[in-house]
Write a protein that holds these residues in place. Sequence first.
Motif, short mmCIF file in Angstrom:
data_model
loop_
_atom_site.label_atom_id
_atom_site.label_comp_id
_atom_site.label_asym_id
_atom_site.label_seq_id
_atom_site.Cartn_x
_atom_site.Cartn_y
_atom_site.Cartn_z
N LYS A 87 0.31 -1.47 0.06
CA LYS A 87 -0.08 -0.32 0.42
C LYS A 87 0.43 0.92 0.01
O LYS A 87 0.66 1.99 -0.62
N GLN A 88 2.52 1.02 0.36
CA GLN A 88 3.03 2.38 0.36
C GLN A 88 3.97 2.16 -0.59
O GLN A 88 5.15 3.34 -1.20
N LEU A 89 4.03 1.20 -1.88
CA LEU A 89 4.12 1.69 -2.75
C LEU A 89 3.63 2.89 -4.08
O LEU A 89 2.61 2.98 -3.51
N PRO A 90 4.77 2.67 -4.78
CA PRO A 90 4.00 4.01 -5.92
C PRO A 90 2.54 3.96 -6.28
O PRO A 90 3.09 2.36 -6.69
N GLU A 91 2.24 3.84 -6.26
CA GLU A 91 0.89 3.08 -7.84
C GLU A 91 1.23 2.31 -9.01
O GLU A 91 0.76 0.97 -9.15
N GLU A 92 2.49 3.26 -9.45
CA GLU A 92 2.74 2.40 -10.78
C GLU A 92 2.99 0.90 -10.50
O GLU A 92 3.77 -0.25 -11.09
N GLU A 93 3.44 0.89 -8.92
CA GLU A 93 4.59 -0.81 -8.93
C GLU A 93 3.26 -1.90 -7.88
O GLU A 93 3.39 -2.96 -7.70
N VAL A 94 2.03 -1.10 -7.37
CA VAL A 94 1.69 -2.05 -6.60
C VAL A 94 1.14 -3.37 -7.59
O VAL A 94 0.87 -3.96 -7.19
#
Length: 260
Positions: free
Chosen positions: A135-142
């Motif tokens: 959930k804390q990752l950048p959106e593109e890595e989720v």
Amino acid sequence: MYGYIYILMEHKSYIEGKVIFQLLRYITSIWEEKYDPKTKKVPIIIPMVIYHGREIWNVETNLSNMVQGIEDLPNELKTYLPTYRYEICDFSIKREKRIIGLTAMKVAIEAMRAGTAMTTEEFKERLRRIFEYIKQLPEEEVHEWFEECMIYLLNVREDVTIEEILKVQKEIMPGRGEIVMTIAEKLRNEGKLEGKLEGKVEGKLEGEREFAIRILSKRFGNQLTEEIKDKIRKADEKTINYIGDNLLEITIEELKKLLK
């Protein structure tokens, strides 16, 4: 002045009593390569072991303490014996050490912990932590980390289903259920979950292959070509175990040589 922090990531289901010798071989190898003929000096190396097995790490970390009868030797003789110690970062399930650093590394370590969890409740708790970190990752890595963790966990554990993962995911990341189900359908269509149906051993190996590709992709970026990824997916268990043991330290050149 410069030096190295040398990291060996222990990715085994058991404690390796001779890892201290393995590290020493790596250290001397680096010194041979980095020896400066002008200054006749070698760089500082701080050896570290990252461990994530079931049990607490209980192996000696100081080489001199492994020499039989060392305590009875006079100091004059002790000076002839090589000695060094390594730092142990024990992320074992029983140690419950707090993970700090890159969020992606937290995801990776918690996924490995989840893969070796002994009970259903323990697995679910690890899974909750994985989703908290994702959930804390950048959106593109989720999306990518969802996919790789699912591949890994569904293949290394026979007792886990997509539905169980989705249930825990809804608790931590409500509104993301469609991502999980989309990934699950994608994996089925690509045949990436076939290993789970073919048996635990092959499934576990398949999961470790894909997880290794994920971590190495983060390290090497475009240097980890599709050709190298394909070779990893076709590699035997011995090769995958070696790559897994050295995920954070292997160079791209060593990887290419290993996969020839």
